[in-house]
Structure formats: C-alpha cells, structure tokens
Design an enzyme around this catalytic site. Structure first.
Site, PDB file in Angstrom:
ATOM      1  N   TYR A 245      -4.334   3.481   7.324  1.00  0.00           N
ATOM      2  CA  TYR A 245      -5.653   2.839   7.265  1.00  0.00           C
ATOM      3  C   TYR A 245      -6.570   3.421   8.339  1.00  0.00           C
ATOM      4  O   TYR A 245      -6.489   4.595   8.666  1.00  0.00           O
ATOM      5  CB  TYR A 245      -5.552   1.306   7.408  1.00  0.00           C
ATOM      6  CG  TYR A 245      -4.438   0.659   6.634  1.00  0.00           C
ATOM      7  CD1 TYR A 245      -4.340   0.812   5.257  1.00  0.00           C
ATOM      8  CD2 TYR A 245      -3.486  -0.112   7.273  1.00  0.00           C
ATOM      9  CE1 TYR A 245      -3.326   0.191   4.537  1.00  0.00           C
ATOM     10  CE2 TYR A 245      -2.473  -0.746   6.557  1.00  0.00           C
ATOM     11  CZ  TYR A 245      -2.398  -0.578   5.196  1.00  0.00           C
ATOM     12  OH  TYR A 245      -1.408  -1.182   4.505  1.00  0.00           O
TER      13      TYR A 245
ATOM     14  N   LYS B 242       0.548   3.232  -3.048  1.00  0.00           N
ATOM     15  CA  LYS B 242      -0.666   4.011  -3.347  1.00  0.00           C
ATOM     16  C   LYS B 242      -0.396   5.513  -3.337  1.00  0.00           C
ATOM     17  O   LYS B 242      -0.985   6.269  -4.102  1.00  0.00           O
ATOM     18  CB  LYS B 242      -1.770   3.694  -2.326  1.00  0.00           C
ATOM     19  CG  LYS B 242      -2.306   2.268  -2.424  1.00  0.00           C
ATOM     20  CD  LYS B 242      -3.217   1.951  -1.246  1.00  0.00           C
ATOM     21  CE  LYS B 242      -3.805   0.548  -1.340  1.00  0.00           C
ATOM     22  NZ  LYS B 242      -4.544   0.176  -0.115  1.00  0.00           N
TER      23      LYS B 242
ATOM     24  N   SER C 160       0.798  -1.238   0.000  1.00  0.00           N
ATOM     25  CA  SER C 160       0.000   0.000   0.000  1.00  0.00           C
ATOM     26  C   SER C 160       0.827   1.283   0.000  1.00  0.00           C
ATOM     27  O   SER C 160       0.282   2.355  -0.244  1.00  0.00           O
ATOM     28  CB  SER C 160      -0.948   0.028   1.197  1.00  0.00           C
ATOM     29  OG  SER C 160      -2.055  -0.783   0.929  1.00  0.00           O
TER      30      SER C 160
ATOM     31  N   TYR D 199      -1.907  -3.404 -11.071  1.00  0.00           N
ATOM     32  CA  TYR D 199      -1.972  -3.073  -9.644  1.00  0.00           C
ATOM     33  C   TYR D 199      -1.093  -4.018  -8.813  1.00  0.00           C
ATOM     34  O   TYR D 199      -0.384  -3.578  -7.900  1.00  0.00           O
ATOM     35  CB  TYR D 199      -3.433  -3.143  -9.167  1.00  0.00           C
ATOM     36  CG  TYR D 199      -3.615  -2.948  -7.680  1.00  0.00           C
ATOM     37  CD1 TYR D 199      -3.554  -1.674  -7.109  1.00  0.00           C
ATOM     38  CD2 TYR D 199      -3.841  -4.033  -6.830  1.00  0.00           C
ATOM     39  CE1 TYR D 199      -3.720  -1.495  -5.731  1.00  0.00           C
ATOM     40  CE2 TYR D 199      -4.007  -3.860  -5.461  1.00  0.00           C
ATOM     41  CZ  TYR D 199      -3.947  -2.592  -4.921  1.00  0.00           C
ATOM     42  OH  TYR D 199      -4.100  -2.415  -3.570  1.00  0.00           O
TER      43      TYR D 199
HETATM   44  N1  GLN Z   1      -1.525  -5.329  -2.410  1.00  0.00           N
HETATM   45  C1  GLN Z   1      -2.255  -5.226  -1.180  1.00  0.00           C
HETATM   46  C2  GLN Z   1      -3.742  -5.407  -1.417  1.00  0.00           C
HETATM   47  O1  GLN Z   1      -4.282  -4.822  -2.302  1.00  0.00           O
HETATM   48  C3  GLN Z   1      -1.968  -3.911  -0.547  1.00  0.00           C
HETATM   49  C4  GLN Z   1      -2.754  -3.724   0.707  1.00  0.00           C
HETATM   50  C5  GLN Z   1      -2.004  -3.081   1.812  1.00  0.00           C
HETATM   51  O2  GLN Z   1      -0.790  -2.964   1.818  1.00  0.00           O
HETATM   52  N2  GLN Z   1      -2.772  -2.703   2.795  1.00  0.00           N
HETATM   53  O3  GLN Z   1      -4.387  -6.129  -0.710  1.00  0.00           O
END
Ligand code: GLN
Length: 309
Positions: A245, A68, A65, A193
């Site tokens: 998060y 992102k 993540s 992704y």
């Molecule tokens: N690749 C992971 C997913 O999409 C990334 C999620 C994360 O790091 N919280 O589930």
C-alpha cells in the site's frame, strides 16, 4: 509438504511478536475481527523443496489483498498486457488502498494501479467466464496450481461478511461504471471480488506461491512454467512499487524485497531467484500491513542481506 521448524527463525518470530501489541486486527470486515492479534508465523520455501518455518504454520487465513497480485497474473495471461493496462495503470498512488480520491481528480478515471482496491476491482472485472461461479473456479484452480494444494478453497463466512459490508468497494465500482470502465453489473462483481479476497490458506501454501513468483513463474517441483516469466516480472515489480500500500517506499528501503500484504495479516514475499515467504500476523499497523510481519521481514532482511537494491 514437510516444513522443518527452525530455531533461528523461531527466535526472530519471538522478537517480532513483541510488536503485535502495538497493532490492531482489521474489523471493518467483521469476520476478520475474530483473529487472535498475538498470532505470528512464517514459512520459507526454497526451490529445492526445503522449507523452514516458525510459529503455528497450519493456521489458515484469507488472502484479502494478496489475491490482487494473483488475479493480476491470471488476467495478464488471459487478456494480455495491452488489454489490461488500457484499463488499469502502473503508478503508485501514495493514498490508502481503498481511496476513491484519485479517481475523481484524474483526467481519466482509470485506477492508478492493480494493487489498490479500485484497480483490483477492475482486474477482477476482467476475469473471463459466463457466471461468477465459473470465473471464480477458474481463478481458484490457478491458485491451487501455484500453491500445489488442490484443497485450497475460500471462507464462506469471510466472503459473506465482506459482501454485506463492502459499501466503499461498491462505490468504487459504480464510479468506474459511470466512466465506462466497468461494464458488468456491480453485485456479481462484488460477489466475485469478495470470494477472491476470501480464498483461504496457510503460510506454507503462501510461501509456495511466493516461490513461483520468485522463480519467474516456474513451478519448483515440476519445472513447469505456471505463468510466463514476463507476467511474473510485472507482478513482482508491482509488489515492489505498490505491494505494501502507501508504505511501499519505506518497505523497499528497509526490507527491499517484492512483497504483497492483505488486511487479514498475511504477507507473501518473493525473493528473486532465492525463495518464497509466507507470513501470517493479523495485528495491523495504521496502513493495514501486518505490524509484526513487517518487523519479522526487517529482521530477516538485515540478517540474511535480502534487499535486492
Ligand atoms: N477485501 C479487502 C477490501 O477490499 C482487501 C483489502 C486489503 O487487504 N487491503 O477491503
């Protein structure tokens, strides 16, 4: 880049390492389950090139993540903020990162922010190019520039492992396609992704990216503007409001710096105007953040009064 091992940091790493036993390595992406839960390392990169570290900072991990926030910077530069924020919102959700719930209950199915999976998939969808390879290589080149490391690449094994198991992310995409937000086929998007999430580096590289955000988009070595300062500002704001998060509020109170975590156990920190931080500690708490990594940041923040609030 030379990074000096630092005793004070080492002591904090050892203290924080006690928490790793309370966490668990992510295994919903099977390849991530192979990580050693005891690992904990940190690099801190200053604008003048000084770098301090503790732990095995050469160890590589995937961004997950953390990617992102970088893909967001990339599409903001490519498409402009009007285009991007017509398709993804700016509000924290309070839900787990992979939740589908709000998409269904909101009047418009638009994802609430780019740091949850639904929003990140929308952002990846916005990366321009004729093929997955072209889109991925353009994003990767941007990341190589931010980390000043042209060898940064991705883990084929982790990408494949996530691609084979990304059923929930596929569901989010199909939902967004049903509502006209995603316009391409879903398999190539999941391919792109999962490769993006599998981009791999060590703590030094991550701290180097953190400092570019911390310095409002300026490369500390060359003085080049790698992203407009407004893009860096928007990204840092998302890191504060949604970067950890549904623990972002508690993190802002206890630590108070812009940060972004990933389920690999990485955390990138960007202390505005001061330094970039890269942490790797794969044992996670219930929310999916590095449990010892957060403790380490708490110790650092208290000791050096890093909170921006
Ligand atoms: N690749 C992971 C997913 O999409 C990334 C999620 C994360 O790091 N919280 O589930």
């Amino acid at each position: 880049m030379a990074c000096k091992s630092n005793e004070a940091l080492q002591a904090m790493v050892e203290e924080a390492r006690n928490w790793t036993t309370k966490g668990k390595v992510a295994d919903y992406i099977p390849a991530l389950g192979l990580a050693n839960p005891d690992d904990l390392s940190i690099a801190i990169h200053y604008p003048n090139g000084d770098c301090f570290s503790a732990g095995n900072i050469e160890k590589k991990f995937t961004l997950q993540s953390i990617s992102k926030v970088i893909s967001l910077a990339f599409v903001l530069m490519e498409r402009g903020k009007e285009y991007v924020f017509e398709r993804v919102g700016m509000e924290p959700t309070g839900d787990p990162f992979n939740s589908i719930a709000k998409l269904e209950t909101m009047a418009v199915a638009k994802p609430l922010n780019p740091m949850i999976n639904a929003g990140a998939l929308m952002v990846t969808h916005m990366i321009e190019g004729d093929s997955v390879a072209e889109r991925f290589n353009r994003l990767l080149a941007f990341i190589q520039g931010l980390s000043a490391d042209s060898k940064v690449s991705f883990s084929k094994e982790v990408a494949q492992s996530e691609y084979e198991t990304a059923h929930l992310n596929r569901s989010l995409c199909y939902f967004l396609k049903e509502h006209g937000l995603i316009e391409e086929e879903i398999e190539p998007l999941i391919d792109l992704y999962t490769k993006q999430c599998a981009i791999e580096m060590n703590c030094l590289d991550l701290a180097r990216i953190g400092i570019v955000f911390a310095m409002d988009g300026v490369d500390p070595e060359s003085g080049k503007q790698l992203m407009p300062s407004e893009v860096a500002r928007i990204c840092k704001t998302f890191m504060v409001t949604c970067g950890m998060y549904n623990a972002s509020g508690e993190f802002a109170i206890k630590i108070g710096i812009p940060a972004k975590s990933g389920v690999s156990g990485g955390i990138m920190g960007a202390v505005p105007g001061k330094f970039g931080i890269g942490i790797f500690g794969p044992a996670l708490d219930d929310i999916g953040n590095s449990i010892a990594g957060i403790k380490l940041l708490e110790l650092l923040s208290k000791r050096y009064r890093l909170s921006m609030f």
